[in-house]
Design an enzyme around this catalytic site. Structure first.
Site, PDB file in Angstrom:
ATOM      1  N   SER A  99       0.816  -1.213   0.000  1.00  0.00           N
ATOM      2  CA  SER A  99       0.000   0.000   0.000  1.00  0.00           C
ATOM      3  C   SER A  99       0.849   1.262   0.000  1.00  0.00           C
ATOM      4  O   SER A  99       2.016   1.256   0.397  1.00  0.00           O
ATOM      5  CB  SER A  99      -0.903   0.021   1.239  1.00  0.00           C
ATOM      6  OG  SER A  99      -1.592  -1.188   1.370  1.00  0.00           O
TER       7      SER A  99
HETATM    8  N1  SAH Z   1      -0.941  -4.916   4.007  1.00  0.00           N
HETATM    9  C1  SAH Z   1      -0.185  -5.179   2.816  1.00  0.00           C
HETATM   10  C2  SAH Z   1      -0.918  -4.768   1.550  1.00  0.00           C
HETATM   11  C3  SAH Z   1      -1.552  -5.946   1.025  1.00  0.00           C
HETATM   12  S1  SAH Z   1      -2.476  -5.903  -0.444  1.00  0.00           S
HETATM   13  C4  SAH Z   1       1.196  -4.577   2.871  1.00  0.00           C
HETATM   14  O1  SAH Z   1       1.491  -3.846   3.822  1.00  0.00           O
HETATM   15  O2  SAH Z   1       2.001  -4.878   1.987  1.00  0.00           O
HETATM   16  C5  SAH Z   1      -3.806  -6.947   0.089  1.00  0.00           C
HETATM   17  C6  SAH Z   1      -3.461  -8.372   0.392  1.00  0.00           C
HETATM   18  O3  SAH Z   1      -4.651  -9.014   0.824  1.00  0.00           O
HETATM   19  C7  SAH Z   1      -2.962  -9.181  -0.800  1.00  0.00           C
HETATM   20  O4  SAH Z   1      -1.700  -9.710  -0.520  1.00  0.00           O
HETATM   21  C8  SAH Z   1      -4.012 -10.283  -0.953  1.00  0.00           C
HETATM   22  O5  SAH Z   1      -3.468 -11.530  -1.360  1.00  0.00           O
HETATM   23  C9  SAH Z   1      -4.574 -10.355   0.449  1.00  0.00           C
HETATM   24  N2  SAH Z   1      -5.915 -10.964   0.553  1.00  0.00           N
HETATM   25  C10 SAH Z   1      -6.987 -10.800  -0.254  1.00  0.00           C
HETATM   26  N3  SAH Z   1      -8.022 -11.527   0.198  1.00  0.00           N
HETATM   27  C11 SAH Z   1      -7.605 -12.164   1.320  1.00  0.00           C
HETATM   28  C12 SAH Z   1      -8.215 -13.062   2.238  1.00  0.00           C
HETATM   29  N4  SAH Z   1      -9.485 -13.467   2.112  1.00  0.00           N
HETATM   30  N5  SAH Z   1      -7.489 -13.512   3.278  1.00  0.00           N
HETATM   31  C13 SAH Z   1      -6.196 -13.132   3.442  1.00  0.00           C
HETATM   32  N6  SAH Z   1      -5.564 -12.283   2.612  1.00  0.00           N
HETATM   33  C14 SAH Z   1      -6.257 -11.808   1.551  1.00  0.00           C
END
Ligand code: SAH
Length: 213
Positions: free
Chosen positions: A60
């Protein structure tokens, strides 16, 4: 290593974008974001921009991390659940502010990578798990704070149930290709209070664990 000038510019950009909370800025100054991105994106790690990570996901935008963290209002005794570990960067920020952080990722490879970096930084109060975060983590509930970093159409019922009374959940809501809004949900004795924050853009919350290794 991050050079002092890049770090100063990074902090300046964060403040200019509205991240003004001292505790949060301190945490962001302590976490080397370049360790959470790969290869040719590393030189851009201290720009206030989202960047691609493995498995087609994104780390993000730092100012959005700062603002979500502010909305979450984390205290040093809080047990926090994050859904969407991704690179592990947001979890690393939370680790400096909370007592314990559980973070769930549906892509095994991302969970492994995040764990490696968090271990390297000796952030021992973060527990990374592979799983479907929309189900939450019943064993460890209730949570003081819950943060989703993937967009849901509505706040997932399992997560609302796993929030303690008086607790706060922050998440992006909306369709993938439409405008999403960050919302803050406070759990009261007799219901929930919703506050709409700014417009954002996140990858979608997807059900189930990814079949990729
Ligand atoms: N917080 C992260 C940003 C992640 S982007 C950082 O600091 O880098 C969002 C993430 O959510 C992705 O990696 C995606 O694979 C994950 N995601 C989406 N749906 C999900 C679910 N149901 N359970 C766990 N992770 C999920």
């Amino acid at each position: 290593m991050v050079d002092a000038q890049s770090m100063m510019q990074y902090m300046f950009a964060l403040r200019a974008a509205g991240v003004t909370d001292k505790r949060i800025l301190n945490a962001m100054e302590k976490v080397p974001r370049h360790l959470f991105v790969q290869g040719h994106f590393q030189p851009r790690a201290y720009e206030d921009t989202a960047l691609p990570i493995a498995s087609g996901q994104t780390i993000s935008q730092p100012s959005v991390v700062g603002k979500m963290t502010k909305a979450l209002d984390v205290g040093p005794r809080d047990k926090v659940l994050e859904i969407g570990t991704g690179s592990g960067y947001q979890a690393a920020i939370l680790s400096h502010l909370a007592r314990r952080v559980y973070t769930i990722e549906r892509h095994r490879g991302l969970a492994r990578g995040a764990q490696r970096v968090l271990d390297e930084l000796r952030l021992a109060n973060v527990i990374v798990m592979t799983g479907d975060g929309s189900l939450g983590l019943r064993d460890q509930a209730p949570f003081d704070r819950i943060l989703l970093t993937a967009a849901a159409e509505d706040p997932p019922a399992n997560l609302l149930a796993q929030l303690r009374v008086g607790g706060i959940m922050v998440l992006p809501v909306g369709q993938t290709d439409a405008v999403q809004h960050l919302i803050k949900v406070e759990k009261l004795e007799n219901g929930f209070e919703y506050t709409e924050l700014e417009a954002v853009r996140f990858v979608p919350l997807v059900e189930g664990i990814s079949p990729d290794p």
